[in-house]
Structure formats: C-alpha cells, structure tokens
Write an enzyme that holds these catalytic residues in place. Structure first.
Site, PDB file in Angstrom:
ATOM      1  CG  HIS A  74    -112.355 -22.949  33.265  1.00  0.00           C
ATOM      2  ND1 HIS A  74    -112.021 -22.515  31.848  1.00  0.00           N
ATOM      3  CD2 HIS A  74    -112.477 -23.769  33.121  1.00  0.00           C
ATOM      4  CE1 HIS A  74    -112.459 -23.327  31.390  1.00  0.00           C
ATOM      5  NE2 HIS A  74    -113.146 -23.958  31.912  1.00  0.00           N
ATOM      6  CG  ASP A  75    -109.919 -19.271  31.966  1.00  0.00           C
ATOM      7  OD1 ASP A  75    -108.571 -19.261  32.355  1.00  0.00           O
ATOM      8  OD2 ASP A  75    -109.499 -20.082  31.584  1.00  0.00           O
TER       9      ASP A  75
ATOM     10  N   GLY B 173    -117.395 -22.276  32.326  1.00  0.00           N
ATOM     11  CA  GLY B 173    -116.144 -21.188  32.355  1.00  0.00           C
ATOM     12  C   GLY B 173    -116.005 -19.613  31.451  1.00  0.00           C
TER      13      GLY B 173
END
Length: 258
Positions: A123-124, A141
C-alpha cells in the site's frame, strides 16, 4: 466494450470501464470500479479489483492480483486507489495493493516499467518511470522508487524507504535505509559499491557527468565526512547533474545506506 476481445469465461463487472480494444484472458475477473485504457492486454486468471485505473498499452500476465485491499490492519474499507500508467509490463503472480487513508490514499506506478514475476508493491508505494523490478522484488508500504531504478531479484525494501533515480541493487539486497541516486548497493545489511556507471552510459550521461557523479560518490562515502558535511560539499561542487543527489540527501528521513 468489444466482446470478441474478452474471453467468454472472464467475468467483467458491468460497471467496469474498458476501452474497446482491451483484451481479457480466460477466467480473469475485473471488478466494478476498474478502468482500463486502450491497447492493454490482461492475461488469463488475473484479478483486478478495487478503485483501480490502468492506462494504455500495458501487458498484465497471468495470475496477477491488482487492486486488492492493503495488508494493513488499519484499513477499514476506505475507497483508496491503485493507479497504473502506460506501457508497463507486469509479469506473472505480481500483487499490487490499494493505498491507505493514513497516507495519500493511492498506490501509484508510472510508465514504461518492466516488472517481473512475483513482485509485491504494498500500500501507498510510489513507483516512477522506466524502472526494472527483477523477480521477487518486494516493497513494503509507503516506499518510493524514482525513475530508472533497477531492483535485483529478491531485493526486499523496508517501509518508508526512498530509492533514488538510476540506482541498481544486487540480488538478495535488504534495504532498511534510503538509497541515494546513482548508487549501486547490495548485501544484507546493504552497502554501497560505487555508482551505476553502465546504466548512466546507456541513458546518455556524458563522460564528464559520470566523472562528476563519481567524485560526489567519493565525497559521500570515502571522505569520512558526516552526511550533512558531505551534502554541503557536494552542493558546493555546483554541477547540474548532482542536484538530484543534493536534493535527495537534504530530504532523507531514514538516513542513507552507508
């Protein structure tokens, strides 16, 4: 949507938006909030979910999972996103997750990236353009990867690490701190081993520019100066090709591989 390009066994949600010439292979699943641009090929047994936007002329090979929920216990179903640009090759068994509300809410991949099998983008993550991820490169992440970076096979990157432009990592490298632009790193723990001279030549850097980058590398890694002192010394060299390095050193939060 031209049905002849979508295999009869594929499941494409009526709300998905696919350009007319998008190809979807057998047994693939395309979710409601997915947008796919012209010329993109989705192989068989691919799952694309979430609020995912994929640009033009990408080739996504079999068994990939794109746009699934983050592997983050804080995720509570927010409509976060995955954005993939144009002309990317994404090989077998890759997993790219959505962003989280705790960051910018988007995981992003740029253009012209060559991403080999079993790569994970958590994520991200923010991936630039013209990168190469060899097999089993793994990003935790919030990792940032700048343009033309090359990650060797089984490179593992800790969360929040930043990877500069034109770097290269050796196979099995573990990155716990930032990697400045132009540097070659390898090992566990990772250590610098010069600059990515061959990559810079291939990208049109002049001999004079490469020599300037080598001198800056020696200041950073061979002079015994502190990071701040080295940053100041490199800035005083006042050469345009070194500005990305100066800017990177000024903004590092985790420290750099040294």
């Amino acid at each position: 949507m031209t049905q002849s390009k979508i295999h009869p066994s594929a499941i494409v949600h009526p709300g998905a938006r696919l350009a007319p010439d998008v190809e979807v292979g057998a047994y693939s699943l395309i979710g409601e909030h997915v947008t796919i641009g012209a010329g993109t090929v989705v192989g068989p047994h691919v799952v694309i979910n979430g609020h995912t936007t994929i640009g033009e002329h990408n080739h996504i090979f079999q068994f990939c999972s794109l746009g699934e929920v983050p592997q983050d216990k804080k995720y509570a179903g927010e409509p976060t996103r995955l954005e993939i640009g144009d002309h990317n090759t994404i090989r077998e068994f890759c997993t790219f997750n959505l962003g989280t509300a705790q960051d910018g809410g988007v995981t992003r991949v740029g253009n012209h990236n060559w991403i080999m099998a079993y790569v994970h983008l958590a994520h991200d993550c923010q991936v630039g353009n013209h990168t190469i991820f060899a097999n089993n490169a793994q990003l935790a992440g919030h990792v940032e990867v700048a343009d033309y970076a090359i990650l060797g096979g089984f490179t593992v990157v800790h969360q929040f690490v930043r990877i500069g432009a034109h770097i290269i990592t050796g196979m099995g490298t573990i990155l716990l701190q930032d990697v400045p632009p132009f540097v070659l790193v390898s090992g566990n723990p990772s250590a610098p081993h010069g600059i990515n001279s061959e990559g810079l030549k291939r990208r049109g850097f002049s001999s004079a520019s490469i020599m300037a980058i080598k001198r800056a590398y020696k200041v950073l890694y061979k002079s015994g100066l502190s990071l701040l002192e080295a940053q100041t010394a490199i800035a005083k060299m006042d050469q345009a090709e070194l500005q990305p390095l100066v800017d990177f050193l000024a903004s590092t939060q985790r420290g750099i591989v040294r």
